[in-house]
Scaffold this motif. Structure first.
Motif, mmCIF file in Angstrom:
data_model
loop_
_atom_site.group_PDB
_atom_site.id
_atom_site.type_symbol
_atom_site.label_atom_id
_atom_site.label_comp_id
_atom_site.label_asym_id
_atom_site.label_seq_id
_atom_site.Cartn_x
_atom_site.Cartn_y
_atom_site.Cartn_z
ATOM 1 N N SER A 1 0.837 -1.204 0.000
ATOM 2 C CA SER A 1 0.000 0.000 0.000
ATOM 3 C C SER A 1 0.866 1.247 0.000
ATOM 4 C CB SER A 1 -0.903 0.012 1.232
ATOM 5 O OG SER A 1 -1.563 1.268 1.325
ATOM 6 N N CYS A 2 0.596 2.138 -0.958
ATOM 7 C CA CYS A 2 1.256 3.462 -0.943
ATOM 8 C C CYS A 2 0.226 4.558 -0.669
ATOM 9 C CB CYS A 2 1.983 3.721 -2.258
ATOM 10 S SG CYS A 2 0.910 3.948 -3.690
ATOM 11 N N VAL A 3 -0.900 4.147 -0.098
ATOM 12 C CA VAL A 3 -2.026 5.072 0.099
ATOM 13 C C VAL A 3 -1.724 6.045 1.241
ATOM 14 C CG1 VAL A 3 -4.463 5.197 0.737
ATOM 15 C CG2 VAL A 3 -3.646 3.350 -0.764
ATOM 16 N N ASN A 4 -1.917 7.316 0.984
ATOM 17 C CA ASN A 4 -1.671 8.360 1.977
ATOM 18 C C ASN A 4 -2.983 9.040 2.337
ATOM 19 O OD1 ASN A 4 1.209 8.210 2.077
ATOM 20 N ND2 ASN A 4 1.318 9.286 0.124
ATOM 21 N N PRO A 5 -3.527 8.804 3.520
ATOM 22 C CA PRO A 5 -4.752 9.509 3.904
ATOM 23 C C PRO A 5 -4.429 10.951 4.312
ATOM 24 C CG PRO A 5 -4.452 7.474 5.187
ATOM 25 C CD PRO A 5 -3.160 7.812 4.546
ATOM 26 N N PHE B 1 6.546 3.062 -0.657
ATOM 27 C CA PHE B 1 6.414 3.954 -1.817
ATOM 28 C C PHE B 1 5.476 5.130 -1.550
ATOM 29 C CE2 PHE B 1 7.365 -0.336 -3.392
ATOM 30 C CZ PHE B 1 8.576 -0.089 -4.020
ATOM 31 N N HIS B 2 5.360 5.541 -0.280
ATOM 32 C CA HIS B 2 4.482 6.667 0.050
ATOM 33 C C HIS B 2 5.086 7.998 -0.363
ATOM 34 C CE1 HIS B 2 3.732 3.560 3.205
ATOM 35 N NE2 HIS B 2 2.477 3.864 2.970
ATOM 36 N N HIS B 3 6.422 8.054 -0.473
ATOM 37 C CA HIS B 3 7.084 9.355 -0.549
ATOM 38 C C HIS B 3 7.704 9.656 -1.902
ATOM 39 C CE1 HIS B 3 7.498 8.151 3.888
ATOM 40 N NE2 HIS B 3 6.458 8.916 3.751
ATOM 41 N N VAL B 4 7.584 8.726 -2.861
ATOM 42 C CA VAL B 4 8.124 9.015 -4.201
ATOM 43 C C VAL B 4 7.022 9.701 -5.011
ATOM 44 C CG1 VAL B 4 10.019 7.383 -4.474
ATOM 45 C CG2 VAL B 4 7.681 6.578 -4.761
ATOM 46 N N SER B 5 7.381 10.823 -5.601
ATOM 47 C CA SER B 5 6.368 11.618 -6.308
ATOM 48 C C SER B 5 6.023 10.983 -7.646
ATOM 49 C CB SER B 5 6.922 13.032 -6.500
ATOM 50 O OG SER B 5 6.747 13.478 -7.806
ATOM 51 N N ALA B 6 4.754 11.059 -7.987
ATOM 52 C CA ALA B 6 4.293 10.492 -9.255
ATOM 53 C C ALA B 6 5.002 11.150 -10.437
ATOM 54 C CB ALA B 6 2.783 10.686 -9.370
ATOM 55 N N VAL B 7 5.230 12.451 -10.324
ATOM 56 C CA VAL B 7 5.861 13.170 -11.445
ATOM 57 C C VAL B 7 7.305 12.693 -11.615
ATOM 58 C CG1 VAL B 7 6.549 15.454 -12.294
ATOM 59 C CG2 VAL B 7 4.369 15.166 -11.084
ATOM 60 N N THR B 8 7.993 12.513 -10.504
ATOM 61 C CA THR B 8 9.382 12.031 -10.574
ATOM 62 C C THR B 8 9.411 10.606 -11.128
ATOM 63 O OG1 THR B 8 9.861 13.394 -8.642
ATOM 64 C CG2 THR B 8 11.501 11.747 -9.228
ATOM 65 N N LEU B 9 8.479 9.784 -10.697
ATOM 66 C CA LEU B 9 8.433 8.392 -11.188
ATOM 67 C C LEU B 9 8.270 8.351 -12.703
ATOM 68 C CD1 LEU B 9 6.092 6.805 -8.495
ATOM 69 C CD2 LEU B 9 8.493 6.180 -8.889
ATOM 70 N N LEU C 1 4.457 6.916 8.272
ATOM 71 C CA LEU C 1 4.892 7.039 6.866
ATOM 72 C C LEU C 1 3.820 7.719 6.026
ATOM 73 C CD1 LEU C 1 6.615 3.590 6.128
ATOM 74 C CD2 LEU C 1 7.592 5.687 7.066
ATOM 75 N N GLU C 2 2.583 7.322 6.212
ATOM 76 C CA GLU C 2 1.502 7.885 5.382
ATOM 77 C C GLU C 2 1.349 9.389 5.640
ATOM 78 O OE1 GLU C 2 -1.964 5.454 6.159
ATOM 79 O OE2 GLU C 2 -1.021 3.664 5.312
ATOM 80 N N THR C 3 1.303 9.768 6.917
ATOM 81 C CA THR C 3 1.036 11.178 7.215
ATOM 82 C C THR C 3 2.262 12.065 6.975
ATOM 83 O OG1 THR C 3 1.473 10.695 9.535
ATOM 84 C CG2 THR C 3 -0.826 10.736 8.851
ATOM 85 N N TRP C 4 3.436 11.464 6.970
ATOM 86 C CA TRP C 4 4.662 12.231 6.701
ATOM 87 C C TRP C 4 4.600 12.894 5.320
ATOM 88 C CZ3 TRP C 4 8.623 14.470 8.878
ATOM 89 C CH2 TRP C 4 9.716 14.853 8.101
#
Ligand SMILES: NC(=O)c1ccc[n+]([C@@H]2O[C@H](COP(=O)([O-])OP(=O)(O)OC[C@H]3O[C@@H](n4cnc5c(N)ncnc54)[C@H](OP(=O)(O)O)[C@@H]3O)[C@@H](O)[C@H]2O)c1
Length: 221
Positions: free
Chosen positions: A98-102, A137-145, A194-197
């Motif tokens: 899960s890379c889901v960030n609430p 994978f919570h902290h890698v940006s979609a744009v960077t990926l 991790l998620e809230t960070w």
């Protein structure tokens, strides 16, 4: 290197697409899942255009999950529990990343939501007790990926979970993204941090007009 069959649930969104692109580019087989197989196919075609030799398929979420060794949840927190419950049969026994960030956003900026189960990852684990859920994978940006760099070798992927074998899979999958093993950050409940960070990273991004990520010092590589 072990290669995996990976299903990305929510693979039509920027985060799922970006992760799928990284894994496809580095030899894993990926199937994008969506509520609409047509949307999944359109996104798969975008990845194949960039990585013509890659193995990138498309399917409805349940079909994608059923055929995979590893399932990645890349969906918004809003609707997450309903989606996970609807896929419980297919997710049972699988490694679920899960890379889901609430997160919430208001006039003061982003903030981490208090969620009833502690974190999205823990909620997924509670909803499907037989799944082996890890957070990563919570902290890698979609744009960077989705960018052109071969590997994001200035970033770390933090991994948490209660199942050591499942955690090892996510640690390995990080290599395709950052060039190095993911960092074992502890038990699944660490997903609360991790998620809230991610709210911190988004605040930094706004202030400095950048796309920040995280790197852990003090580890021998
Ligand atoms: N964007 C980033 O930079 C980033 C970075 C790290 C982590 N994340 C996390 O990764 C997750 C995905 O982010 P994203 O920006 O890619 O999100 P997104 O674009 O809002 O959603 C991703 C996909 O999820 C599916 N979806 C949306 N609502 C749904 C629902 N109620 N039920 C089932 N499926 C639904 C949609 O696919 P279909 O309509 O095709 O089914 C959508 O394309 C989020 O939890 C986010 O916090 C994002």
């Amino acid at each position: 290197m072990t290669t995996y069959d990976i299903a990305v649930v929510g693979g039509t969104g920027p985060q799922g697409r970006g992760l799928a692109y990284r894994w496809a580019r580095h030899g894993h087989r990926v199937v994008l899942g969506s509520r609409s197989p047509e949307r999944a196919e359109a996104t798969a075609a975008e990845i194949r255009e960039r990585v013509p030799d890659a193995s990138v398929g498309a399917a409805g979420n349940a079909e994608a999950v059923a055929g995979a060794d590893v399932v990645v949840l890349a969906v918004p927190y809003d609707g997450h529990d309903e989606l996970v419950s609807s896929l419980a049969g297919e997710l049972a026994g699988k490694v679920v990343v899960s890379c889901v960030n609430p997160l919430g956003f208001d006039g003061l900026g982003p903030y981490g939501l208090d969620v009833p189960g502690g974190s999205a990852a823990e909620e997924a684990q509670a909803l499907v007790p037989d799944a082996r859920v890890v957070g990563a994978f919570h902290h890698v940006s979609a744009v960077t990926l989705w960018g052109d760099r071969d590997r994001l070798d200035d970033e770390d992927v933090l991994v948490c979970g209660d199942d050591e074998d499942a955690k090892r899979v996510a640690v390995e999958l990080a290599r395709a993204v950052t060039s190095r093993d993911g960092v074992d950050a502890g038990r699944l409940r660490i997903a609360r941090q991790l998620e809230t960070w991610t709210a911190v990273l988004i605040s930094v991004n706004k202030r400095y007009r950048t796309r920040s990520g995280i790197a852990i010092s003090g580890l021998s590589r």
